[in-house]
Scaffold this motif. Sequence first.
Motif, PDB file in Angstrom:
ATOM      1  N   ARG A   1      -0.639 -13.279  -5.612  1.00  0.00           N
ATOM      2  CA  ARG A   1      -1.908 -12.964  -4.968  1.00  0.00           C
ATOM      3  C   ARG A   1      -2.997 -13.137  -6.010  1.00  0.00           C
ATOM      4  NH1 ARG A   1       0.664 -13.038  -0.982  1.00  0.00           N
ATOM      5  NH2 ARG A   1       0.801 -11.561   0.737  1.00  0.00           N
ATOM      6  N   MET A   2      -4.219 -13.312  -5.513  1.00  0.00           N
ATOM      7  CA  MET A   2      -5.368 -13.431  -6.419  1.00  0.00           C
ATOM      8  C   MET A   2      -5.883 -12.061  -6.803  1.00  0.00           C
ATOM      9  SD  MET A   2      -7.915 -16.227  -4.835  1.00  0.00           S
ATOM     10  CE  MET A   2      -7.570 -17.960  -5.036  1.00  0.00           C
TER      11      MET A   2
ATOM     12  N   SER B   1       2.692  -8.148   5.259  1.00  0.00           N
ATOM     13  CA  SER B   1       1.528  -8.744   4.591  1.00  0.00           C
ATOM     14  C   SER B   1       1.787  -9.025   3.119  1.00  0.00           C
ATOM     15  CB  SER B   1       0.339  -7.780   4.656  1.00  0.00           C
ATOM     16  OG  SER B   1      -0.021  -7.520   5.971  1.00  0.00           O
ATOM     17  N   SER B   2       2.874  -8.488   2.582  1.00  0.00           N
ATOM     18  CA  SER B   2       3.041  -8.532   1.120  1.00  0.00           C
ATOM     19  C   SER B   2       4.117  -9.506   0.666  1.00  0.00           C
ATOM     20  CB  SER B   2       3.357  -7.123   0.597  1.00  0.00           C
ATOM     21  OG  SER B   2       2.437  -6.189   1.091  1.00  0.00           O
TER      22      SER B   2
ATOM     23  N   HIS C   1      10.674  -6.976   1.619  1.00  0.00           N
ATOM     24  CA  HIS C   1      10.932  -8.034   2.607  1.00  0.00           C
ATOM     25  C   HIS C   1       9.707  -8.955   2.710  1.00  0.00           C
ATOM     26  CE1 HIS C   1       8.217  -6.484   5.734  1.00  0.00           C
ATOM     27  NE2 HIS C   1       8.530  -5.289   5.268  1.00  0.00           N
TER      28      HIS C   1
ATOM     29  N   PHE D   1      -4.556  -6.358  -2.083  1.00  0.00           N
ATOM     30  CA  PHE D   1      -3.583  -6.326  -3.183  1.00  0.00           C
ATOM     31  C   PHE D   1      -4.257  -5.990  -4.514  1.00  0.00           C
ATOM     32  CE2 PHE D   1       0.376  -7.087  -5.187  1.00  0.00           C
ATOM     33  CZ  PHE D   1       1.305  -6.993  -4.173  1.00  0.00           C
ATOM     34  N   LYS D   2      -5.414  -6.603  -4.739  1.00  0.00           N
ATOM     35  CA  LYS D   2      -6.095  -6.400  -6.028  1.00  0.00           C
ATOM     36  C   LYS D   2      -6.540  -4.957  -6.219  1.00  0.00           C
ATOM     37  CE  LYS D   2      -9.149  -9.328  -4.479  1.00  0.00           C
ATOM     38  NZ  LYS D   2      -8.750  -9.253  -3.057  1.00  0.00           N
TER      39      LYS D   2
ATOM     40  N   VAL E   1       9.875   4.361  11.835  1.00  0.00           N
ATOM     41  CA  VAL E   1       9.254   5.565  12.385  1.00  0.00           C
ATOM     42  C   VAL E   1       8.896   5.295  13.841  1.00  0.00           C
ATOM     43  CG1 VAL E   1       7.212   7.041  12.237  1.00  0.00           C
ATOM     44  CG2 VAL E   1       8.476   6.407  10.164  1.00  0.00           C
TER      45      VAL E   1
ATOM     46  N   ILE F   1       0.837  -1.204   0.000  1.00  0.00           N
ATOM     47  CA  ILE F   1       0.000   0.000   0.000  1.00  0.00           C
ATOM     48  C   ILE F   1       0.873   1.256   0.000  1.00  0.00           C
ATOM     49  CG2 ILE F   1      -1.668   1.327   1.395  1.00  0.00           C
ATOM     50  CD1 ILE F   1      -3.009  -1.372   2.071  1.00  0.00           C
TER      51      ILE F   1
ATOM     52  N   GLU G   1      10.582   3.079   5.313  1.00  0.00           N
ATOM     53  CA  GLU G   1      10.279   1.653   5.509  1.00  0.00           C
ATOM     54  C   GLU G   1      11.194   1.100   6.607  1.00  0.00           C
ATOM     55  OE1 GLU G   1       8.243  -0.967   4.810  1.00  0.00           O
ATOM     56  OE2 GLU G   1       9.689  -2.108   5.980  1.00  0.00           O
ATOM     57  N   ALA G   2      10.587   0.461   7.594  1.00  0.00           N
ATOM     58  CA  ALA G   2      11.357  -0.019   8.752  1.00  0.00           C
ATOM     59  C   ALA G   2      12.355  -1.118   8.381  1.00  0.00           C
ATOM     60  CB  ALA G   2      10.404  -0.532   9.824  1.00  0.00           C
TER      61      ALA G   2
HETATM   62  C1  LIG Z   1      -1.424 -14.859   3.249  1.00  0.00           C
HETATM   63  C2  LIG Z   1      -2.093 -13.685   2.601  1.00  0.00           C
HETATM   64  C3  LIG Z   1      -2.754 -13.862   1.397  1.00  0.00           C
HETATM   65  C4  LIG Z   1      -3.367 -12.787   0.782  1.00  0.00           C
HETATM   66  N1  LIG Z   1      -3.984 -12.983  -0.406  1.00  0.00           N
HETATM   67  C5  LIG Z   1      -4.508 -11.936  -1.062  1.00  0.00           C
HETATM   68  C6  LIG Z   1      -5.057 -12.112  -2.348  1.00  0.00           C
HETATM   69  O1  LIG Z   1      -5.060 -13.226  -2.878  1.00  0.00           O
HETATM   70  N2  LIG Z   1      -5.561 -11.029  -2.984  1.00  0.00           N
HETATM   71  C7  LIG Z   1      -5.548  -9.784  -2.425  1.00  0.00           C
HETATM   72  O2  LIG Z   1      -6.027  -8.846  -3.056  1.00  0.00           O
HETATM   73  N3  LIG Z   1      -5.010  -9.577  -1.197  1.00  0.00           N
HETATM   74  C8  LIG Z   1      -4.489 -10.619  -0.522  1.00  0.00           C
HETATM   75  N4  LIG Z   1      -3.910 -10.438   0.702  1.00  0.00           N
HETATM   76  C9  LIG Z   1      -3.860  -9.088   1.266  1.00  0.00           C
HETATM   77  C10 LIG Z   1      -2.689  -8.287   0.722  1.00  0.00           C
HETATM   78  O3  LIG Z   1      -1.561  -9.086   0.565  1.00  0.00           O
HETATM   79  C11 LIG Z   1      -2.429  -7.170   1.709  1.00  0.00           C
HETATM   80  O4  LIG Z   1      -3.629  -6.426   1.855  1.00  0.00           O
HETATM   81  C12 LIG Z   1      -1.320  -6.236   1.278  1.00  0.00           C
HETATM   82  O5  LIG Z   1      -0.159  -6.954   0.969  1.00  0.00           O
HETATM   83  C13 LIG Z   1      -1.087  -5.270   2.430  1.00  0.00           C
HETATM   84  O6  LIG Z   1       0.008  -4.440   2.202  1.00  0.00           O
HETATM   85  P1  LIG Z   1       0.408  -3.358   3.300  1.00  0.00           P
HETATM   86  O7  LIG Z   1       1.273  -2.381   2.633  1.00  0.00           O
HETATM   87  O8  LIG Z   1      -0.792  -2.887   4.024  1.00  0.00           O
HETATM   88  O9  LIG Z   1       1.182  -4.187   4.415  1.00  0.00           O
HETATM   89  P2  LIG Z   1       2.717  -4.614   4.465  1.00  0.00           P
HETATM   90  O10 LIG Z   1       3.149  -5.193   3.196  1.00  0.00           O
HETATM   91  O11 LIG Z   1       2.882  -5.426   5.695  1.00  0.00           O
HETATM   92  O12 LIG Z   1       3.466  -3.236   4.614  1.00  0.00           O
HETATM   93  C14 LIG Z   1       3.545  -2.530   5.809  1.00  0.00           C
HETATM   94  C15 LIG Z   1       4.957  -2.023   5.906  1.00  0.00           C
HETATM   95  O13 LIG Z   1       5.081  -1.118   6.972  1.00  0.00           O
HETATM   96  C16 LIG Z   1       6.372  -1.291   7.517  1.00  0.00           C
HETATM   97  N5  LIG Z   1       6.379  -0.723   8.857  1.00  0.00           N
HETATM   98  C17 LIG Z   1       5.773  -1.199   9.964  1.00  0.00           C
HETATM   99  N6  LIG Z   1       6.021  -0.397  11.016  1.00  0.00           N
HETATM  100  C18 LIG Z   1       6.792   0.611  10.553  1.00  0.00           C
HETATM  101  C19 LIG Z   1       7.379   1.751  11.163  1.00  0.00           C
HETATM  102  N7  LIG Z   1       7.222   2.011  12.459  1.00  0.00           N
HETATM  103  N8  LIG Z   1       8.127   2.576  10.393  1.00  0.00           N
HETATM  104  C20 LIG Z   1       8.296   2.335   9.061  1.00  0.00           C
HETATM  105  N9  LIG Z   1       7.763   1.255   8.444  1.00  0.00           N
HETATM  106  C21 LIG Z   1       7.020   0.418   9.181  1.00  0.00           C
HETATM  107  C22 LIG Z   1       6.554  -2.798   7.496  1.00  0.00           C
HETATM  108  O14 LIG Z   1       7.905  -3.164   7.615  1.00  0.00           O
HETATM  109  C23 LIG Z   1       5.946  -3.155   6.166  1.00  0.00           C
HETATM  110  O15 LIG Z   1       6.896  -3.185   5.131  1.00  0.00           O
HETATM  111  C24 LIG Z   1      -3.313 -11.504   1.370  1.00  0.00           C
HETATM  112  C25 LIG Z   1      -2.657 -11.329   2.584  1.00  0.00           C
HETATM  113  C26 LIG Z   1      -2.053 -12.404   3.203  1.00  0.00           C
HETATM  114  C27 LIG Z   1      -1.360 -12.186   4.503  1.00  0.00           C
END
Ligand SMILES: Cc1cc2nc3c(=O)[nH]c(=O)nc-3n(C[C@H](O)[C@H](O)[C@H](O)COP(=O)(O)OP(=O)(O)OC[C@H]3O[C@@H](n4cnc5c(N)ncnc54)[C@H](O)[C@@H]3O)c2cc1C
Length: 435
Positions: A55-56, A49-50, A45, A377-378, A180, A20, A39-40
């Motif tokens: 992903r679908m 969650s990513s 990495h 993700f989608k 952060v 995101i 990014e922490a």
């Molecule tokens: C097993 C699984 C299967 C999934 N399947 C699907 C699917 O098929 N289709 C779909 O659409 N979605 C799917 N999803 C959901 C999708 O993958 C997530 O919604 C998406 O990856 C979320 O991304 P994000 O950026 O919110 O989280 P993250 O990728 O976790 O990013 C958050 C980031 O913030 C960083 N961070 C945390 N604290 C700090 C800080 N204090 N300072 C700086 N950085 C920090 C972390 O290190 C991390 O890199 C799935 C999720 C999972 C877990």
Amino acid sequence: MNSNAQGPQYDLVVVGGGAIGLATACHSARKGKKVLVLEARKFFHHSGSSGDIMRMFRILYSTPEDTQRAINSLKMWHELEKDSGEKLLWMTGQLNFGSNKSTAGAQGEYKKVKEALTKLGRPCRPLSKEEIEKEFHLTNFKYDGYFSPDNGVMNVPLILRTFYKLAQRNLATLIEKAEVTAVKVDNESVTVKATVKEDKDRFSDAGTPRTYTAKKCVIACGAYTNEVLKNIQPQKKYKLNYAVWDMVYDYYATDPKIDNIYPGMWVYFGERTDELYYGFPPVPWGPPNLAKIGWESTTQKTMKLPNRTDERQDLVPARDDVKKTVDFIKNHCLGVEPYPVYSGNCVHPHFGDHNAVLDRLPDPHRNAVVCAGGWSFKFLPLYAKLIYQVTFENKNIEDLWKELSINRKAPDPQKAEKEKPVLQYDSGEGSSGSS
Ligand SMILES: Cc1cc2nc3c(=O)[nH]c(=O)nc-3n(C[C@H](O)[C@H](O)[C@H](O)COP(=O)(O)OP(=O)(O)OC[C@H]3O[C@@H](n4cnc5c(N)ncnc54)[C@H](O)[C@@H]3O)c2cc1C
């Protein structure tokens, strides 16, 4: 933390460089905003969650509104593919099959999904259980299904790198190993304090504290969002009411003699909400003859993340969850070895209605927008656009997509029967009062 006397250094600081955060940075930078991402960990990495490689992408949702949103998102993905010259989605289609009695879960409600497709006039081919066995090598089921072609597998590593590259090309600054530790928000600006660890500091705790200022801030920290909200100033003790799901993904060897074992993704809907299993075809960007098959839930649900470490040592795939998939494969998947070749896991912030939060924080933190959770993700290009509209164009998410509002109520992620406000105020150790 003092703001810079010359005014904020950036238009936008994005806290968290996962899917995101990177999508947001890419969109805002392409709109001409001066963007900083902190990014922490290392970018790309596998501890959030990513992780994993696929992903679908599905338009298969329980309501015509959500189905239409996914269709809109698909258009945006195709535009991004054109702009970047990269093939980000592999449109395989998806088979849904199972019980009409199946209730809403992570993949929506089986029967309603089909109704939504039909209402929008999207193509949908019925498949009998015999056809499912012949085409998808899935056996021992008493259920028929339907195949919808407007779905596909998302190339996660390429997507993340494409957002990163486009953000960088549009002059965003992206800093990794920058955790952060505090966010101060007022009516004019946001000041963010981060501990930046250089690579040479990898094995020590030494870090350089730095302060950055911006007009706006997006908090996109996935399962770590509450850790960041805890340190927001002025102190409000915000907390989002999500459970942290520690989810396993497994890859299984398929019989190389079977050509095209899965001509698309598939999802099986059992009668109980937690009887939800999925499969992906082996993908061209992954190991050949390995299919990702899994149980779409987890036995590992907590309300609080365990203490963070820089390693993945506290993230171990749960044996019980792997066993569920293994048993499913033994009973139903022809041509698949029922032993995982490899497994990993991802942490996911789960709101009880399976939706994300995408909204600005209430006063006095309106210059900060938070986005976390959901099967997002989608929707990345669509979310990035919505985040921009809420952050810079003063739009209200209630008018754009009210189910993502921070002010909504959702089934409690622990006790599903109870609805609770998504935004809560922590009233002390172990208890929380609702707003
Ligand atoms: C097993 C699984 C299967 C999934 N399947 C699907 C699917 O098929 N289709 C779909 O659409 N979605 C799917 N999803 C959901 C999708 O993958 C997530 O919604 C998406 O990856 C979320 O991304 P994000 O950026 O919110 O989280 P993250 O990728 O976790 O990013 C958050 C980031 O913030 C960083 N961070 C945390 N604290 C700090 C800080 N204090 N300072 C700086 N950085 C920090 C972390 O290190 C991390 O890199 C799935 C999720 C999972 C877990």
